[in-house]
Design a protein around this motif. Structure first.
Motif, short mmCIF file in Angstrom:
data_model
loop_
_atom_site.label_atom_id
_atom_site.label_comp_id
_atom_site.label_asym_id
_atom_site.label_seq_id
_atom_site.Cartn_x
_atom_site.Cartn_y
_atom_site.Cartn_z
N LEU A 8 39.36 46.76 36.83
CA LEU A 8 40.13 47.11 37.74
C LEU A 8 41.14 45.52 38.26
CD1 LEU A 8 38.19 49.16 40.15
CD2 LEU A 8 39.69 49.80 38.20
N TYR A 9 40.51 44.55 38.10
CA TYR A 9 41.28 43.29 38.35
C TYR A 9 41.73 42.89 36.89
CZ TYR A 9 43.11 38.94 40.20
OH TYR A 9 43.86 37.89 40.55
N LYS A 10 42.84 43.38 36.37
CA LYS A 10 42.98 43.41 35.00
C LYS A 10 44.09 42.19 34.77
CE LYS A 10 43.45 47.25 32.70
NZ LYS A 10 43.06 47.92 31.68
N VAL A 11 43.77 41.06 33.94
CA VAL A 11 44.62 40.08 33.64
C VAL A 11 44.90 40.01 32.24
CG1 VAL A 11 44.65 37.59 33.64
CG2 VAL A 11 43.25 38.56 35.32
N SER A 12 46.42 40.04 31.91
CA SER A 12 46.97 39.98 30.60
C SER A 12 47.56 38.63 30.58
CB SER A 12 47.73 41.02 30.34
OG SER A 12 47.07 42.40 30.51
N ASP A 27 47.22 43.02 37.23
CA ASP A 27 47.33 44.23 37.41
C ASP A 27 45.98 44.56 38.29
OD1 ASP A 27 48.30 46.60 37.83
OD2 ASP A 27 48.15 47.34 35.74
N GLY A 28 46.22 44.91 39.60
CA GLY A 28 44.97 45.58 40.21
C GLY A 28 44.63 44.67 41.52
N ASP A 351 36.78 41.29 39.88
CA ASP A 351 36.53 42.83 39.00
C ASP A 351 35.34 43.56 39.33
OD1 ASP A 351 38.04 44.26 37.19
OD2 ASP A 351 36.49 43.95 35.71
N PHE A 352 34.01 42.66 39.49
CA PHE A 352 32.92 43.56 39.72
C PHE A 352 32.85 44.04 41.26
CE2 PHE A 352 30.62 41.01 36.34
CZ PHE A 352 30.33 42.27 35.53
N VAL A 353 33.32 43.20 42.02
CA VAL A 353 33.69 43.76 43.54
C VAL A 353 34.38 45.03 43.54
CG1 VAL A 353 34.28 43.13 45.80
CG2 VAL A 353 33.32 41.35 44.36
N LEU A 354 35.59 44.84 42.98
CA LEU A 354 36.27 46.25 43.06
C LEU A 354 35.69 47.30 42.23
CD1 LEU A 354 39.96 44.43 42.15
CD2 LEU A 354 38.88 45.19 44.25
N VAL C 353 40.06 59.05 42.49
CA VAL C 353 39.69 58.67 43.79
C VAL C 353 38.71 57.33 43.64
CG1 VAL C 353 37.61 59.47 45.74
CG2 VAL C 353 39.37 61.11 44.60
N LEU C 354 37.88 57.28 42.56
CA LEU C 354 37.07 56.11 42.52
C LEU C 354 37.89 54.78 42.33
CD1 LEU C 354 34.13 57.40 40.34
CD2 LEU C 354 34.23 57.13 42.74
N ARG C 355 39.13 55.21 41.71
CA ARG C 355 39.70 53.55 41.61
C ARG C 355 40.78 53.41 43.04
NH1 ARG C 355 42.50 55.47 36.08
NH2 ARG C 355 43.71 53.45 36.10
N GLN C 356 40.74 54.14 43.72
CA GLN C 356 41.55 54.07 44.99
C GLN C 356 40.88 53.07 46.13
OE1 GLN C 356 44.31 54.42 45.28
NE2 GLN C 356 44.77 54.40 47.77
N ALA C 357 39.52 53.11 45.86
CA ALA C 357 38.82 51.96 46.74
C ALA C 357 39.41 50.63 46.68
CB ALA C 357 37.15 52.24 46.37
N TYR C 358 39.20 50.00 47.75
CA TYR C 358 39.76 48.64 47.82
C TYR C 358 41.17 48.34 47.23
CZ TYR C 358 35.48 45.84 48.51
OH TYR C 358 34.26 45.22 49.10
N ARG C 359 42.06 49.53 47.48
CA ARG C 359 43.36 49.36 47.20
C ARG C 359 44.13 48.42 48.09
NH1 ARG C 359 45.46 51.34 42.83
NH2 ARG C 359 43.26 51.34 42.32
#
Lengths: 361, 361, 361, 361
Positions: A8-12, A27-28, A351-354, C353-359
């Motif tokens: 979810l916290y995606k680094v490229s 991204d994220g 990433d783990f927190v998200l 929905v799950l990905r929308q958290a912490y947006r």
């Protein structure tokens, strides 16, 4: 492939020493985080070579530019483009080495993988690649600090055979660590380490070292069974840093020599009402998930492969030869590796927190 | 989350001790590989508890069933469903522990993560989860053997303070390793290790250990810069195994104490015409990519957390209590961890091989 | 490859017609959701063939078994293993077809991809594969219903040339839709459709159709720019269903014929205080993100490829031949596709929905 | 999130209209492909606005810069950084609109998702975001052309109610298509389309349209069951393009009205010895896998949401208002969408080709 990290916290990341620039896309990152280059630059500057007599004197300004994802001083929630221009784009510099693969360097393996012997061959395994991650991780550090007051502190605990004494990790600060060139908070050991590095440099040799990293104020419940257990993802993150040879968490390899009755961390009620442990052989992780105690882990770095000292080796074609690297080279990379370790830790944790949101119905 | 591993050889596992079954889906196995349960069962059987006086006597038959993806003895190229039924599905067994989180076990952290205190709480961090991966990895082992004659051999190199002597890794076989209960090919050390484990068991305690793993006949060029360097992915794979605390490759932590001029692996022309190295401090990997030398790495396992010996600790509610685990428990898991290490290595390597295709235009 | 769908609600499926079982692993379902087989079975039963005179009479009981991830009637947060046994495992049944690739079926393309001509060749493109997804999606439906009272309703809007009239989508229920065999809530059209299917079956032919799907009570803000825009992910999900040829959302292809001043959906304050739109040509999505209006989309299904009617075609070797499929075959799959469409929609939405958290920071 | 697309040919994009730059990272391009900016620029130039009287006159030079991954005119196998600077970085331009969400635009949904009302709000749903993908896809086009002589050709087949006649797709070229402003190879229809767009522009309105795309010379066997069937991935790729409302392949929605005996594509031996089909209602795909026939699909684009014509709508706060967009706006985006469709197709196909390696044991 595989220049992308995180779910979810995606680094490229992109870039090698001899192209126009290096950098990353994040991204994220949540929207509405206050962010400017000034939040990112300090860790890039700590990573920079040429900061001391000990490290290579190449002056790389390494000024980060935010290309996208931020407007009016706040993140938009969209990808954050990060770039640092390369000053030195002369691919010809390493020309001589193109005939002789540097021992323990990536020249040979990149040739085997990609079938090219370009000057930037192996460039993705060079320290310069880490700029993109450091920039991306500095953003994660800021967010974690805001959310949980998380503090990620790494220091040099060994150089060659010289070990720092065990440090109390409760109050160590980056300021303390940066107070000497080798970034070891044990002043007595630091002096010895610095002397060893100087002596090593004088011999045109290099020397390895170990970093310890502690993370304070990180919530319990982070980490994903099975393949992304906290320690598994941290190990991946750390061993993705150039020149690393080992990772251990909590008791680590010495824990393998212990009995369970000594190693188990008993629970007790802490002053703040939290159920904590009286010891921390676990290093803050049980069953792959953080338990609320500080994370503690260590990373082994080999001595840098590029040395000025003459080495007997062979050319790509198998002919015996002697190689002496020209120019200035880092005799010891561990002080500069500190911001890389810290920011890769931040990326992993954020990433783990998200991903922890909505974990319960 | 994160019960899936791999990009092209993708393994997804399911199951905990008290459900109906455990298993895995393997997606991405090439079509037309000859495959039956008989190829998979041996590593599952090696993983099984109850094989010796030293390990817990629960009899788990652990017979694997192929649910899909194979027809007329050959893989179809479609997902291979793999299942092993659980015999013991009584979730009530651990009832007492539901009030007291076992020290250094996953009870507390699973509670913090998932908000439940079920009997299977922490079940995904139990050894039983590894069945799916062992089954999936046994297929990868077969394929790698066919493609490159790859041999993946792991053994017990330390139990507690007892170390096996350095072994020549060129000819070690699984038969040799399985010739004693502790799976250590140094017979003298093996005897001492067995005695230590027995003594530990008698004290209702447990003890840690270290595994070494060597991979012979693996091509150069495997591994993906940046975040999936060979050592990074192996570290992730190994530290995803329950009870692991550390990973090192080649020289590892001792390499951090060396000088570059000693640590660098010089190149030379090998008898088979290949450019190889005269030493292998790199552990078969340079710049994150395999160089054609054997991979060599070590994994530290902590002593098992569940012990019969009384422990002072606290309940979930923070009240001081004394916990004594009932039943039989493994005093030392490292012999059983061998097939897990080997098969996780196979999964990691096969994924890299599949991704290496089309690397050059 | 690619039997896995979703980022946080991750569904991996396995199985083809002639193996032991089909099923799925659901990784990422929040813990503590009440769940039993009874929540999953109804959609599987709606998907089952043999429910009417119109569909093939093979009796497949399709009883789902939960293998893991649920204890004491609640999800654990760990992977949910789902399995349905196959009754008919005789791979010899399709023997004859192994010489003649069925026109517009997967026989030829699976041969080209996997190099095998097994009886289960093409089995992953058969309707039976969808069992795993329907089971996985039934769980998502339950969770979405609990969280937002989300209702996902699909019906048959066309069979061949017969179109149902435009339905008011505000109050349609599954009960209404299931009240006739063809699952079209326009009773007059339904009768004509049923007559057409019967006539088609009598001619040993097949006929295509269109499903419409509406999603009520779905929050604004879902969907991920850029590559996982709501409509992009729904399109992927829908065109992953066998026999689909098209997807459109909101105005769809007819919107391409409109002017902006007619097509734009003006905003207005709704009675419930929400900013909504007066029309819904957008189909509930703007800029790839849900706007709080109902999602409305349509999926085109081609006529089933397997027909009893004689077809001029060629063998794998290129020789002209005539093929007549034996046995009973579905003349029209759209009624049975309804639960597949609904559950794939649920999987897609739950992941968003799950990905929308912490947006937001 | 989700600005990354592809498994082995992985494209990550960044940037919105008002930041410093837009661009992409391409990870996974094979090494040693000859590549320079000149290979990429033509499709970017075709995508550019201001090319004709019909499109908005903003002059965006859109010169691509390769930041990394290429040395001495060849790809290194490492990530290719691609960047195009933004000229106009004044975030204040859209200030007025910050009070009134543009109907059918992303202003409202971005506000709901990200909680910000920045000038670049919705910027990732703007056409400018597509620059990164077009650049990344131009590389894929070059590689596919080299490998298989693959040709990807898209054209305008409808604008509003005006349809081009069915074109023979065997020999259509980009030159033919670009020979008129509307990029429709049916010259008679093109004239009518151009007249319609001009009339629409004069009314300060906008109009939708349909693109058809054909892919010649693409091998059989590509596409991944289940969730990444060829048509599923193409649908995702196409509906990730701004302003799209529908996707259909082969017979598409009209196929849903057909009988199987008419719709099935019979096999026959082709002159080149290949087993092919006599018709192509399948659109080149059967069971989700390419069959060697040309891929044929169509994409519906809605009329652009931003129009100068006055619209009754409401402010973010729900108050009725009238909105008239200032400045120049595209009355019809379909001609400019052609390079986006072609390059997204190339990205999708190249990823499938790379994944097809090692499919058989």
């Amino acid at each position: 492939m595989s220049s992308t990290f995180g779910t979810l916290y995606k680094v490229s990341t992109f870039g090698e020493s001899h192209g126009k620039a290096v950098g990353a896309i994040v991204d994220g990152c949540p929207a509405n985080l206050e962010l400017s280059e000034a939040d990112i630059q300090p860790q890039l500057t700590r990573r920079r070579p040429g900061q001391s007599a000990m490290t290579t004197a190449r002056d790389e300004a390494d000024k980060v530019i935010i290309l996208s994802g931020v407007e009016n001083g706040k993140t938009l929630g969209t990808p954050i483009g990060l770039m640092v221009n390369n000053k030195d784009q002369r691919p010809g510099d390493y020309g001589e080495m193109s005939q002789v693969p540097r021992p323990s360097h990536a020249d040979f393996t990149y040739q085997m993988k990609y079938g090219n012997r370009a000057a930037s061959g192996g460039g993705r395994s060079s320290a310069r690649e880490t700029i993109g991650r450091v920039a991306a991780g500095a953003i994660a550090e800021k967010w974690l600090k805001q959310q949980f007051n998380t503090e990620i502190i790494s220091w040099v605990s060994s150089v060659g055979d010289i070990d720092a004494r065990d440090m109390s990790t409760e109050s160590l600060t980056r300021e303390q660590i940066d107070s000497n060139m080798i970034r070891c908070p044990d002043e007595a050991a630091a002096e010895q380490m610095i002397a060893l590095v100087k002596k090593t440099a004088a011999r045109k040799d290099s020397v390895g070292g170990i970093l310890t990293c502690v993370v304070r104020n990180i919530p319990a419940g982070l980490g994903e069974p099975v393949f992304e257990r906290m320690e598994a993802s941290l190990a991946q993150a750390m061993l993705s840093i150039p020149a690393t040879k080992g990772f251990e968490i909590g008791s680590g390899f010495s824990g393998a020599r212990m009995f369970g009755s000594d190693h188990n961390d008993p629970f007790e009620l802490k002053a703040d009402g939290r159920l904590g442990t009286t010891t921390n052989f676990s290093g803050g992780v049980q069953g792959g998930i953080s338990n609320g105690e500080p994370l503690v882990f260590r990373i082994a770095f080999k001595p840098p492969a590029t040395i000025g000292k003459a080495q007997d080796t062979a050319t790509f074609d198998g002919e015996a030869t002697v190689l002496e690297a020209r120019g200035r080279h880092d005799p010891c990379v561990v002080p500069r590796a500190i911001p890389i370790v810290e920011t890769m830790t931040a990326i992993t944790l954020m990433d783990f927190v998200l991903r922890q949101a909505y974990r319960q119905a």
